[in-house]
Design a protein around this motif. Structure first.
Motif, PDB file in Angstrom:
ATOM      1  N   THR A 125       0.866  -1.177   0.000  1.00  0.00           N
ATOM      2  CA  THR A 125       0.000   0.000   0.000  1.00  0.00           C
ATOM      3  C   THR A 125       0.901   1.225   0.000  1.00  0.00           C
ATOM      4  O   THR A 125       1.801   1.339   0.844  1.00  0.00           O
ATOM      5  CB  THR A 125      -0.915   0.024   1.230  1.00  0.00           C
ATOM      6  OG1 THR A 125      -1.769  -1.121   1.204  1.00  0.00           O
ATOM      7  CG2 THR A 125      -1.760   1.283   1.252  1.00  0.00           C
ATOM      8  N   VAL A 126       0.677   2.127  -0.947  1.00  0.00           N
ATOM      9  CA  VAL A 126       1.514   3.320  -1.089  1.00  0.00           C
ATOM     10  C   VAL A 126       0.732   4.543  -0.593  1.00  0.00           C
ATOM     11  O   VAL A 126      -0.412   4.764  -0.993  1.00  0.00           O
ATOM     12  CB  VAL A 126       1.938   3.536  -2.554  1.00  0.00           C
ATOM     13  CG1 VAL A 126       2.786   4.805  -2.683  1.00  0.00           C
ATOM     14  CG2 VAL A 126       2.710   2.325  -3.059  1.00  0.00           C
ATOM     15  N   THR A 127       1.374   5.318   0.266  1.00  0.00           N
ATOM     16  CA  THR A 127       0.782   6.557   0.780  1.00  0.00           C
ATOM     17  C   THR A 127       1.518   7.751   0.193  1.00  0.00           C
ATOM     18  O   THR A 127       2.755   7.810   0.234  1.00  0.00           O
ATOM     19  CB  THR A 127       0.866   6.603   2.318  1.00  0.00           C
ATOM     20  OG1 THR A 127       0.166   5.477   2.863  1.00  0.00           O
ATOM     21  CG2 THR A 127       0.250   7.878   2.865  1.00  0.00           C
ATOM     22  N   SER A 129       2.396  11.761   0.154  1.00  0.00           N
ATOM     23  CA  SER A 129       2.427  12.927   1.040  1.00  0.00           C
ATOM     24  C   SER A 129       3.435  13.934   0.491  1.00  0.00           C
ATOM     25  O   SER A 129       4.237  13.617  -0.392  1.00  0.00           O
ATOM     26  CB  SER A 129       2.799  12.525   2.467  1.00  0.00           C
ATOM     27  OG  SER A 129       4.109  11.989   2.504  1.00  0.00           O
ATOM     28  N   SER A 173      -4.512  10.557   3.951  1.00  0.00           N
ATOM     29  CA  SER A 173      -5.039   9.264   3.493  1.00  0.00           C
ATOM     30  C   SER A 173      -5.136   9.160   1.973  1.00  0.00           C
ATOM     31  O   SER A 173      -6.114   8.664   1.427  1.00  0.00           O
ATOM     32  CB  SER A 173      -6.412   8.981   4.117  1.00  0.00           C
ATOM     33  OG  SER A 173      -6.347   8.996   5.521  1.00  0.00           O
ATOM     34  N   THR A 175      -3.886   7.073  -0.794  1.00  0.00           N
ATOM     35  CA  THR A 175      -3.205   5.793  -0.943  1.00  0.00           C
ATOM     36  C   THR A 175      -3.642   5.081  -2.222  1.00  0.00           C
ATOM     37  O   THR A 175      -4.696   5.358  -2.782  1.00  0.00           O
ATOM     38  CB  THR A 175      -3.503   4.861   0.246  1.00  0.00           C
ATOM     39  OG1 THR A 175      -4.907   4.583   0.281  1.00  0.00           O
ATOM     40  CG2 THR A 175      -3.081   5.498   1.566  1.00  0.00           C
TER      41      THR A 175
END
Length: 219
Positions: A125-127, A129, A173, A175
């Motif tokens: 899972t890639v977040t 920012s 959030s 993602t």
């Protein structure tokens, strides 16, 4: 001639008188050692049997072996060559227009792609920012979308950050998922597009930069 011999026997605290001949007394004395020998042998046999039974025992053993997998995210600015882009040397996005001479109403775009390398053994899972920003970014907003193939001219398949987000900030959030590869192949890439828009609040001659982070976590 045998003479009677009087003997007193005590049973339960009561005295009884018994007549015993000399011959009977001798026979009892000869029999007594045999009785004691038999009893002694019985005791030795009992101890030996107890030791033999106590010697039985058994054990079971179990063992486990543990090996860690591999995990690595890589990025590309051209859709074909992928590599490491750490915070000290981030990838430079290739914008379609010159971003150093912006005017209100200008829109510049830059594609970017990420994937899991061929050694990775887990999905991720890639977040997304904002890692850092410098200088002046007033009057600049952006959006981030996904597309079917590499390039900002491809069909959009999803929006991660909607248009109008102030450059230098990222909503919480944001993602998306990445899948690991099969065999010796890397995972399928996720193709992204940054669209930067200059509005009427753009300050003349200002210069600024922003760096996005794509943080992958194994699933």
């Amino acid at each position: 001639m045998l003479r009677p011999v009087d003997a007193d026997i005590h049973l339960g605290g009561t005295m009884f008188a018994q007549e015993t001949t000399t011959a009977e007394t001798g026979q009892r004395r000869r029999k007594a050692p045999k009785v004691r020998a038999i009893l002694a042998g019985g005791l030795v046999l009992g101890v030996g049997a107890a030791i033999t039974l106590a010697a039985w025992n058994d054990s079971e053993f179990a063992q486990g072996t543990f090996t860690a997998g591999a995990f690595n995210l890589e990025g590309s600015t051209d859709g074909s060559t992928y590599g490491e882009n750490p915070v000290a040397t981030p990838a430079t996005l290739g914008f379609t227009a010159n971003p150093v001479n912006l005017a209100p109403g200008d829109v510049v775009t830059a594609p970017f792609a990420v994937r899991l390398d061929d050694a990775t053994t887990s999905n991720a899972t890639v977040t997304v920012s904002t890692q850092s920003s410098t200088g002046g970014l007033i009057g600049l907003t952006y959006s981030l979308t996904r597309s079917t193939a590499f390039g900002c001219g491809e069909a959009v398949t999803g929006t991660l950050i909607t248009a109008g987000q102030a450059l230098g900030t990222t909503p919480g959030s944001v993602t998306f998922a990445l899948t690991q590869g099969a065999g010796t192949d890397p995972g399928a890439p996720v193709n992204l597009c940054f669209r930067i828009t200059a509005d009427d609040d753009l300050v003349q001659s200002q210069t600024g930069s922003t760096t996005w982070e794509f943080a992958a976590q194994s699933q």
